[in-house]
Structure formats: structure tokens, C-alpha cells
Design a protein around this motif. Structure first.
Motif, short mmCIF file in Angstrom:
data_model
loop_
_atom_site.label_atom_id
_atom_site.label_comp_id
_atom_site.label_asym_id
_atom_site.label_seq_id
_atom_site.Cartn_x
_atom_site.Cartn_y
_atom_site.Cartn_z
N VAL A 79 -33.83 -7.40 22.60
CA VAL A 79 -32.81 -6.74 23.42
C VAL A 79 -31.49 -7.45 23.21
CG1 VAL A 79 -32.04 -6.23 25.77
CG2 VAL A 79 -34.45 -5.90 25.15
N LEU A 80 -30.45 -6.68 22.92
CA LEU A 80 -29.10 -7.20 22.72
C LEU A 80 -28.24 -6.79 23.91
CD1 LEU A 80 -28.68 -5.99 19.03
CD2 LEU A 80 -29.59 -8.20 19.82
N ILE A 81 -27.59 -7.78 24.53
CA ILE A 81 -26.74 -7.51 25.69
C ILE A 81 -25.32 -7.93 25.36
CG2 ILE A 81 -26.30 -7.98 28.13
CD1 ILE A 81 -29.25 -8.93 28.32
N SER A 82 -24.37 -7.02 25.63
CA SER A 82 -22.96 -7.36 25.45
C SER A 82 -22.15 -6.71 26.56
CB SER A 82 -22.45 -6.87 24.10
OG SER A 82 -21.05 -7.07 23.99
N HIS A 83 -21.01 -7.32 26.83
CA HIS A 83 -20.06 -6.72 27.76
C HIS A 83 -19.44 -5.45 27.17
CE1 HIS A 83 -20.54 -10.49 29.82
NE2 HIS A 83 -19.77 -10.07 30.80
N SER A 84 -19.54 -5.29 25.87
CA SER A 84 -18.96 -4.14 25.18
C SER A 84 -20.05 -3.25 24.60
CB SER A 84 -18.05 -4.63 24.04
OG SER A 84 -17.74 -3.57 23.17
N PRO A 85 -20.09 -1.98 25.00
CA PRO A 85 -21.09 -1.07 24.40
C PRO A 85 -20.93 -0.96 22.89
CG PRO A 85 -20.00 -0.02 26.28
CD PRO A 85 -19.28 -1.31 26.03
N GLU A 86 -19.71 -1.01 22.41
CA GLU A 86 -19.47 -0.86 20.97
C GLU A 86 -20.03 -2.04 20.17
OE1 GLU A 86 -17.07 -0.49 23.31
OE2 GLU A 86 -16.49 1.62 23.13
N ILE A 87 -19.93 -3.25 20.72
CA ILE A 87 -20.44 -4.42 20.00
C ILE A 87 -21.94 -4.29 19.75
CG2 ILE A 87 -20.94 -6.90 20.23
CD1 ILE A 87 -18.13 -7.23 21.41
N VAL A 88 -22.72 -3.98 20.79
CA VAL A 88 -24.17 -3.92 20.58
C VAL A 88 -24.59 -2.69 19.79
CG1 VAL A 88 -24.99 -5.49 22.37
CG2 VAL A 88 -24.49 -3.12 22.96
N ALA B 290 -28.13 -3.06 25.56
CA ALA B 290 -27.60 -2.84 26.90
C ALA B 290 -26.16 -3.34 26.86
CB ALA B 290 -28.42 -3.59 27.94
N GLY B 291 -25.25 -2.41 26.63
CA GLY B 291 -23.85 -2.79 26.52
C GLY B 291 -23.00 -2.11 27.58
N TYR C 189 -40.83 -3.42 25.30
CA TYR C 189 -41.83 -4.41 25.72
C TYR C 189 -43.21 -4.07 25.17
CZ TYR C 189 -44.31 -7.86 28.43
OH TYR C 189 -45.08 -8.94 28.78
N SER C 190 -43.91 -5.10 24.70
CA SER C 190 -45.33 -5.02 24.35
C SER C 190 -45.95 -6.37 24.68
CB SER C 190 -45.52 -4.70 22.86
OG SER C 190 -45.22 -5.86 22.08
N GLU C 191 -47.25 -6.51 24.42
CA GLU C 191 -47.89 -7.79 24.69
C GLU C 191 -47.34 -8.91 23.80
OE1 GLU C 191 -50.07 -6.04 21.31
OE2 GLU C 191 -49.47 -5.21 23.24
N LYS C 192 -46.68 -8.55 22.70
CA LYS C 192 -46.05 -9.56 21.83
C LYS C 192 -44.82 -10.19 22.49
CE LYS C 192 -46.52 -9.99 17.64
NZ LYS C 192 -47.17 -10.87 16.68
N GLY C 193 -44.21 -9.47 23.42
CA GLY C 193 -43.08 -10.01 24.16
C GLY C 193 -41.73 -9.48 23.71
N VAL C 194 -40.70 -9.99 24.36
CA VAL C 194 -39.31 -9.56 24.12
C VAL C 194 -38.41 -10.78 24.12
CG1 VAL C 194 -37.34 -8.26 25.06
CG2 VAL C 194 -39.64 -7.29 25.18
N VAL C 195 -37.50 -10.82 23.15
CA VAL C 195 -36.45 -11.83 23.10
C VAL C 195 -35.13 -11.15 23.45
CG1 VAL C 195 -35.17 -13.45 21.65
CG2 VAL C 195 -37.64 -13.19 21.36
N ILE C 196 -34.39 -11.79 24.35
CA ILE C 196 -33.08 -11.28 24.76
C ILE C 196 -31.99 -12.16 24.18
CG2 ILE C 196 -31.56 -10.88 26.74
CD1 ILE C 196 -34.11 -10.45 28.43
N LEU C 197 -30.98 -11.52 23.61
CA LEU C 197 -29.78 -12.22 23.15
C LEU C 197 -28.59 -11.61 23.86
CD1 LEU C 197 -31.66 -11.84 20.25
CD2 LEU C 197 -30.07 -13.68 19.77
N PHE C 198 -27.60 -12.44 24.20
CA PHE C 198 -26.46 -11.95 24.97
C PHE C 198 -25.17 -12.58 24.49
CE2 PHE C 198 -27.85 -15.81 26.96
CZ PHE C 198 -26.69 -16.42 27.42
N ASP C 199 -24.04 -11.99 24.90
CA ASP C 199 -22.76 -12.50 24.41
C ASP C 199 -22.12 -13.54 25.33
OD1 ASP C 199 -21.96 -10.64 26.37
OD2 ASP C 199 -20.64 -9.52 25.04
N LEU C 200 -21.89 -13.24 26.58
CA LEU C 200 -21.12 -14.12 27.46
C LEU C 200 -21.89 -14.40 28.74
CD1 LEU C 200 -17.71 -12.28 27.02
CD2 LEU C 200 -18.41 -14.40 25.91
N GLY C 201 -21.49 -15.47 29.42
CA GLY C 201 -22.20 -16.03 30.56
C GLY C 201 -22.70 -15.10 31.63
#
Length: 130
Positions: free
Chosen positions: A7-16, A35-36, A58-70
Motif C-alpha cells: 500500500v502506497l500512501i501520499s498526501h497527493s493522489p497524483e504522486i501515488v 491511498a492518496g 490483504y492476504s495471509e502473506k501480509g501487507v507492507v505500507i509505505l508513506f510520504d510524510l509524517g
């Protein structure tokens, strides 16, 4: 084969959206969600968009989340709390672009949740100019 979701999270929809497009060309088999922006697509983040993105990959393998700002981290943590029946969710302390690239490659070869997080976080030390 199931893969770790990302999952990629950014304050900007365009960035993600742009990053999602790039990553899908690299590895199309890895579940990827973005999720932008806020719920009305303004600059910011939205806990419910993040929750929905996590659930979608989501699956049993899991999910990694990356995000841009605090403040994205705060909303990601709240989304994870709302998904207490989804135990395998990790937030990577990684740069968004390089970390996501490394995570997608690692997930694409069938690595574990911990290995995908480690690959993303190793991108912090990537020397881009020699």
C-alpha cells in the motif's frame, strides 16, 4: 502464488497514481493499492482510504505500507488499529519511491513480509550518485 501486498500512501493522489503506474510495469503480480489525498481528493491523507487500500490487497502473506510524510504515518497507524483482525501489516520506514520499487521487486519473487519490509528499508541507504 500469493504475494505480500503493498500500500502506497501520499498526501497527493497524483504522486501515488504515478508511482502505481511505474510499479505495475515492473511487477504486475504483486497486489498494489494506493491511498492518496483526502476523501475529496485534496492534499492530505484519509484513514478510511488507507483502511480500504489495505483491505483490498490483504492476504495471509501480509501487507507492507509505505508513506510520504509524517501525518500519513498517524493515519496509517489508525487504519491498522481498525483492522485488528488483520495481523500481518507492517509499516516500512523507507523512502516512498525507492522503497516501493525495492518492495515490489522483493514481493514479486515471493519473499516473506519481513523480507519485503527489509528490502524497502534498505533503500534508505541507496547511493544514487557515485
Amino acid at each position: 502464488m500469493n504475494h505480500v501486498g503493498i500500500v502506497l500512501i501520499s498526501h497527493s493522489p497524483e504522486i501515488v497514481k504515478g508511482l502505481e503506474s511505474l510499479l505495475k510495469q515492473i511487477q504486475e503480480n504483486v497486489p498494489l493499492a494506493v491511498a492518496g489525498g483526502t476523501d475529496d481528493n485534496e492534499i492530505g491523507t484519509d484513514v478510511f482510504k488507507i483502511k480500504q487500500a489495505i483491505e483490498s490487497v490483504y492476504s495471509e502473506k501480509g501487507v507492507v505500507i509505505l508513506f510520504d510524510l509524517g501525518s500519513a504515518l498517524i493515519n496509517a497507524e489508525m487504519a491498522i488499529e481498525m483492522l485488528e483482525n488483520h495481523p500481518n501489516i507492517k509499516i516500512a520506514d523507507a523512502p516512498l519511491v525507492e522503497g516501493a520499487y525495492a518492495a515490489v521487486v522483493e514481493a514479486g519473487i515471493g519473499s516473506t513480509l519481513e523480507e519485503v519490509v527489509a528490502a524497502a528499508e534498505a533503500a534508505k541507504n541507496l547511493q544514487k550518485v557515485h
